[in-house]
Motif scaffolding. Structure first.
Motif, PDB file in Angstrom:
ATOM      1  N   HIS A  52       0.826  -1.214   0.000  1.00 47.73           N
ATOM      2  CA  HIS A  52       0.000   0.000   0.000  1.00 47.73           C
ATOM      3  C   HIS A  52       0.853   1.253   0.000  1.00 47.73           C
ATOM      4  N   HIS A  53       0.348   2.255  -0.708  1.00 45.94           N
ATOM      5  CA  HIS A  53       0.911   3.598  -0.624  1.00 45.94           C
ATOM      6  C   HIS A  53       0.049   4.350   0.395  1.00 45.94           C
ATOM      7  N   THR A  78      -0.354   7.793   3.064  1.00 47.72           N
ATOM      8  CA  THR A  78       0.055   9.127   3.500  1.00 47.72           C
ATOM      9  C   THR A  78      -0.656   9.425   4.811  1.00 47.72           C
ATOM     10  N   GLU A 134       4.779  10.197   3.738  1.00 44.92           N
ATOM     11  CA  GLU A 134       4.316   9.140   2.851  1.00 44.92           C
ATOM     12  C   GLU A 134       5.069   7.850   3.165  1.00 44.92           C
ATOM     13  N   THR A 188      -4.491   8.451   4.013  1.00 48.37           N
ATOM     14  CA  THR A 188      -4.899   8.048   2.665  1.00 48.37           C
ATOM     15  C   THR A 188      -4.180   6.740   2.336  1.00 48.37           C
ATOM     16  N   ASP A 245      -3.860   4.130  -0.695  1.00 51.39           N
ATOM     17  CA  ASP A 245      -4.115   3.859  -2.119  1.00 51.39           C
ATOM     18  C   ASP A 245      -5.269   4.714  -2.655  1.00 51.39           C
ATOM     19  N   GLY A 246      -5.310   5.971  -2.259  1.00 49.88           N
ATOM     20  CA  GLY A 246      -6.337   6.885  -2.750  1.00 49.88           C
ATOM     21  C   GLY A 246      -7.607   6.943  -1.908  1.00 49.88           C
ATOM     22  N   THR A 247      -7.810   6.019  -0.979  1.00 51.87           N
ATOM     23  CA  THR A 247      -8.976   6.040  -0.091  1.00 51.87           C
ATOM     24  C   THR A 247      -8.638   6.869   1.133  1.00 51.87           C
ATOM     25  N   ARG A 248      -9.468   7.879   1.404  1.00 53.83           N
ATOM     26  CA  ARG A 248      -9.194   8.845   2.481  1.00 53.83           C
ATOM     27  C   ARG A 248      -9.985   8.494   3.739  1.00 53.83           C
TER      28      ARG A 248
END
Length: 160
Positions: free
Chosen positions: A61-62, A64, A79, A106, A108-111
């Motif tokens: 997973h990415h 932040t 990050e 965040t 993978d783009g889900t906040r």
């Protein structure tokens, strides 16, 4: 104590060689033992901690993590690229006096947005010279959608 050591050192010139060696060895040991005390007494600025963990090590997973103050100023942002070979990043810090309000994670783009831990956590408020930190656990629900679990902790951490 320094005066005493200085007096003993000057007396050492009149002592037999074995006693002088013993005195020098013990004096050196005292100096070495107390030299670390000055470093221990040094204190940096109190700090909050942010630790991030990967709950399911089969995933990558990415992530932040952003911590904001009440006025929305960013106090901390970092990050992470979490995977089986990099499943944790522990104890990133930001100054304790900044009064964090909101955590935005965040994955993978889900906040996800959560309040900074308050007294509703069993281990809070922190006591003594310990300050609140957070642990962010990146996990998944049954349909493999990323979720987060937030834990509070108390640690004595300072910044340099």
């Amino acid at each position: 104590m320094v005066v005493k050591l200085m007096n003993q050192t000057t007396l050492a010139t009149h002592m037999p060689s074995m006693n002088r060696r013993a005195l020098l060895a013990s004096s050196s040991a005292v100096i070495v033992a107390t030299s670390g005390c000055t470093a221990l007494g040094r204190s940096g600025q109190p700090a909050h901690t942010v630790s991030v963990y990967l709950g399911d090590r089969d995933k990558t997973h990415h992530v932040t993590v952003t911590v904001k103050a009440e006025d929305s100023n960013v106090l901390f942002e970092k990050e992470y690229q979490l995977s089986d070979s990099n499943e944790a990043d522990e104890d990133a810090t930001f100054p304790e006096s900044t009064d964090p309000e909101t955590i935005v994670v965040t994955v993978d783009g889900t906040r996800f947005e959560r309040d900074w831990p308050g007294n509703d956590y069993p281990q809070l408020p922190c006591e003594g010279e310990n300050w609140t930190g957070i642990e962010v656990w990146v996990e998944h629900d049954s349909d493999e959608t990323p979720t987060i679990r937030l834990e509070a902790n108390c640690q004595h951490v300072t910044t340099d």
